[in-house]
Enzyme design. Structure first.
Site, PDB file in Angstrom:
ATOM      1  N   THR A   1      28.215   7.698  11.182  1.00  0.00           N
ATOM      2  CA  THR A   1      27.455   6.509  10.349  1.00  0.00           C
ATOM      3  C   THR A   1      27.364   7.372   9.099  1.00  0.00           C
ATOM      4  OG1 THR A   1      27.818   5.251  12.929  1.00  0.00           O
ATOM      5  CG2 THR A   1      26.818   4.369  10.696  1.00  0.00           C
TER       6      THR A   1
ATOM      7  N   GLU B   1      15.348  13.399  14.803  1.00  0.00           N
ATOM      8  CA  GLU B   1      15.704  11.997  14.050  1.00  0.00           C
ATOM      9  C   GLU B   1      14.323  11.824  14.211  1.00  0.00           C
ATOM     10  OE1 GLU B   1      20.042  11.781  14.910  1.00  0.00           O
ATOM     11  OE2 GLU B   1      18.857  11.478  16.171  1.00  0.00           O
TER      12      GLU B   1
HETATM   13  C1  5RP Z   1      22.325  11.967  16.442  1.00  0.00           C
HETATM   14  C2  5RP Z   1      22.226  10.577  16.907  1.00  0.00           C
HETATM   15  C3  5RP Z   1      23.042   9.560  16.047  1.00  0.00           C
HETATM   16  O1  5RP Z   1      23.047   8.712  15.453  1.00  0.00           O
HETATM   17  C4  5RP Z   1      24.495   8.770  16.983  1.00  0.00           C
HETATM   18  O2  5RP Z   1      24.459   9.413  18.338  1.00  0.00           O
HETATM   19  C5  5RP Z   1      25.369   7.980  16.740  1.00  0.00           C
HETATM   20  O3  5RP Z   1      26.082   8.358  16.370  1.00  0.00           O
HETATM   21  P1  5RP Z   1      28.138   7.912  15.558  1.00  0.00           P
HETATM   22  O4  5RP Z   1      27.786   7.688  14.708  1.00  0.00           O
HETATM   23  O5  5RP Z   1      28.526   9.745  15.467  1.00  0.00           O
HETATM   24  O6  5RP Z   1      28.090   7.030  16.292  1.00  0.00           O
HETATM   25  O7  5RP Z   1      21.548   9.739  17.461  1.00  0.00           O
HETATM   26  O8  5RP Z   1      22.099  12.249  17.101  1.00  0.00           O
END
Ligand code: 5RP
Length: 228
Positions: free
Chosen positions: A41, A113
């Site tokens: 995303t 993050e």
């Molecule tokens: C990575 C994360 C991502 O934000 C989470 O896994 C969602 O990923 P995506 O947008 O590919 O569904 O926490 O560490």
């Protein structure tokens, strides 16, 4: 589900992810440093940010992959130690509950993050509607651990009632393994986040409840809903 159905579902989910990602630009102030999360995303968000790089020339990144994408998009990546505060942090999630507590770390970038989220004034979470859940825990909870503590921490996680699996063939940007814990019903996310984070050997766990987003953008069939 056959291969064609799978591809159609993924294409639809990608459209929703892109819609949420593009909407997040409305929360940014031109000229301010942007905090950038990780994942598919966020990759759409970086594309959108790249198209507006004159307004948003600088970012702090939460993973090596996002750093690469930001540079490709023509955005300068700053070290967090160079700045005092990030104006706005934009990131995805694996699950969001109605109180905006999150599970993150499906992509393995949870520790950086959490650091960038903590350094930011405002946190905007961007998700498609499949991520919005009544209670956290359907998605396995990622826990980043120091390698020598893997079995110690794994046994403690099992005592919580979860099933623990080491993420196969995966090492984080910080050089550590991840344990994925399935089967937890997380009714008190703050308490569980704090409990697990206190155990020696845990780097961090993927519950984002102490520093949760102020805004959640959920993309669905009828557009992007802004909560918060
Ligand atoms: C990575 C994360 C991502 O934000 C989470 O896994 C969602 O990923 P995506 O947008 O590919 O569904 O926490 O560490």
């Amino acid at each position: 589900m056959d291969a064609a159905e799978k591809a159609a579902r993924k294409a639809h989910q990608d459209e929703l992810k892109q819609a949420a990602a593009e909407k997040a630009l409305d929360w940014l102030t031109p000229g301010k440093v942007v905090g950038v999360g990780s994942g598919s995303t966020v990759a759409f968000f970086i594309e959108a940010l790249g198209r507006r790089r004159k307004d948003f020339p600088q970012a702090v990144s939460s993973s090596l992959r996002s750093t690469e994408l930001l540079r490709e998009a023509g955005i300068e990546v700053l070290d967090l130690n160079q700045i005092d505060e990030i104006d706005c942090y934009v990131d995805g999630a694996d699950e969001v509950d109605p109180g905006f507590a999150l599970i993150k770390g499906g992509g393995g970038a949870l520790t950086r993050e959490k650091i960038v989220a903590q350094a930011s004034r405002h946190f905007v979470c961007i998700v498609d509607e499949s991520k919005y859940v009544p209670v956290l825990g359907q998605f396995p909870l990622p826990v980043e651990v120091v390698p020598m503590a893997m079995h110690l921490v794994g046994r403690q996680l099992e005592k919580l009632g979860g099933t623990v699996r080491e993420r196969a063939g995966y090492i984080t940007d910080n050089g550590n393994p991840i344990l994925d814990v399935s089967g937890l019903q997380i009714s008190d996310p703050v308490a569980l986040e704090e409990t697990i984070n206190q155990w020696p050997g845990v780097v961090t766990n993927g519950i984002f409840a102490r520093r949760r987003p102020e805004t959640v953008l959920i993309a669905g069939m009828h557009g992007v809903q802004a909560l918060g």
